[in-house]
Design an enzyme around this catalytic site. Structure first.
Site, short mmCIF file in Angstrom:
data_model
loop_
_atom_site.label_atom_id
_atom_site.label_comp_id
_atom_site.label_asym_id
_atom_site.label_seq_id
_atom_site.Cartn_x
_atom_site.Cartn_y
_atom_site.Cartn_z
CE LYS A 1 -4.49 6.84 10.64
NZ LYS A 1 -3.05 6.62 10.45
CG ASP B 1 3.50 -4.30 7.25
OD1 ASP B 1 2.64 -5.03 7.79
OD2 ASP B 1 3.19 -3.36 6.50
N PRO C 1 -3.73 12.24 4.33
CG PRO C 1 -2.70 10.24 3.74
CD PRO C 1 -3.10 11.05 4.93
CE1 TYR D 1 -7.40 4.93 9.78
CE2 TYR D 1 -8.97 6.57 9.00
CZ TYR D 1 -7.73 5.97 8.92
OH TYR D 1 -6.80 6.42 8.01
CB CYS E 1 8.72 -4.82 13.59
SG CYS E 1 8.68 -3.79 15.06
CG ASP E 2 2.24 -5.99 16.48
OD1 ASP E 2 1.89 -4.79 16.51
OD2 ASP E 2 1.47 -6.92 16.78
CG ASN F 1 2.17 4.19 6.17
OD1 ASN F 1 1.37 4.93 5.59
ND2 ASN F 1 2.20 2.87 5.95
N GLY G 1 0.80 -1.23 0.00
CA GLY G 1 0.00 0.00 0.00
C GLY G 1 0.82 1.27 0.00
CB ILE G 2 -0.04 4.62 1.37
CG1 ILE G 2 -1.38 4.74 0.62
CG2 ILE G 2 0.63 5.98 1.45
CD1 ILE G 2 -2.42 5.59 1.34
#
Ligand code: NAD
Length: 263
Positions: free
Chosen positions: A171, A48, A197, A167, A71-72, A99, A28-29
């Site tokens: 953010k 990730d 974004p 969510y 890695c969490d 991210n 993804g991004i």
């Protein structure tokens, strides 16, 4: 020298000698951010919960330098070990892109249907995870007297988007943390900014049926620039926030969404 060669060598020198960590970059991004930072000359370390091998291989194939680990970010000990490994291997850490988040796999649902466990999981990864990554890299950046932390928020904070209250709240906390952390670390030469974004057609969003149809169409209709966003649309702002060009900015949030919200 033709224009394209001079443009690409200028681009490749923007982050020369910099070391960047990008979390949540297996797909993804995040994978696009990692590739862009490497193309701008940074040595990149990605992590990730998914194996980030494809991201690392793509950067190396393009001539960049990358390493990766599973890695969490909700596991503080795992983050500390990852950051230690990156510093040992690369000698420094200049850039952290926070991210990783629980996002594209989320089901959209009315807030009454979000149970405590789901609320806590989103907050733990999106808020505490970003905090924990910053806490792990700041000692390295303090020793250098320089660092750039780029938190990833979302345009949903400014729109009050429905059906993902956990969510949006997470953010919102990322925007607030950006402002407060910038105050704490400015004297050490560490800049903390945020990129927010709008709805972006990452592979996870494309794969999630919840985002199909009218939601995307309505989102596009709300923009000044009426088209879908791709991860590449975010790269200019991300590399700017990572580069010395933004060294007198801190505590700020830049919305990149085609002009859906004016922040
Ligand atoms: P995504 O869900 O596909 O990517 C998130 C990445 O983070 C995935 O690779 C995932 O495996 C990883 N991750 C999840 N939990 C983790 C954990 N505990 N530890 C480490 N890694 C973990 O989403 P995306 O669309 O690529 O979005 C990337 C970022 O941009 C996220 O922070 C998201 O909230 C933000 N964002 C996305 C959009 C959009 O429309 N795509 C809009 C605004 C903000």
């Amino acid at each position: 020298m033709n224009d394209s060669i001079s443009a690409s060598s200028m681009q490749a020198s923007r982050l020369k000698d910099r070391v960047a960590i990008v979390t949540g970059a297996a797909r993804g991004i995040g994978a696009t951010y990692a590739a862009a930072l490497a193309a701008a000359g940074a040595r990149v370390a990605v992590c990730d919960v998914l194996a980030p091998d494809v991201t690392v291989a793509a950067i190396r194939a393009a001539g960049g330098t990358a390493r990766g680990a599973v890695c969490d970010i909700s596991d503080a000990a795992a983050i500390a070990a990852f950051v230690r490994d990156v510093e040992a291997a690369c000698g420094r850490i200049d850039i952290l892109v926070n991210n990783a988040a629980i996002f594209a796999n989320l089901a959209l649902k009315p807030f009454e249907n979000i149970d405590d466990a789901e609320w806590d999981r989103v907050m733990t990864v999106n808020v505490r995870g970003s905090f924990a990554c910053a806490r792990a890299v700041v000692p390295v950046m303090r020793r250098q007297g320089y660092g750039k932390i780029i938190n990833i928020a979302s345009g949903t904070v400014f729109k009050g988007a429905p059906l993902m209250l956990h969510y949006v709240a997470s953010k919102g906390a990322v925007v607030a943390m950006t402002r407060a952390l910038a105050r704490e670390v400015g004297d050490a030469g560490i800049r903390v900014n945020c990129l927010a974004p709008g709805l972006t057609m990452s592979e996870g969003v494309i794969a999630n049926n919840a985002w199909a149809g009218p939601i995307v169409a309505n989102n596009i209709a709300s923009r000044c620039l009426k088209r879908e966003a791709t991860p590449e649309d975010l790269v200019g702002a991300l590399v700017f926030l990572a580069s010395p060009e933004s060294d007198f900015m801190t505590g700020q949030t830049i919305v990149v969404d085609g002009g859906s919200v004016t922040h």
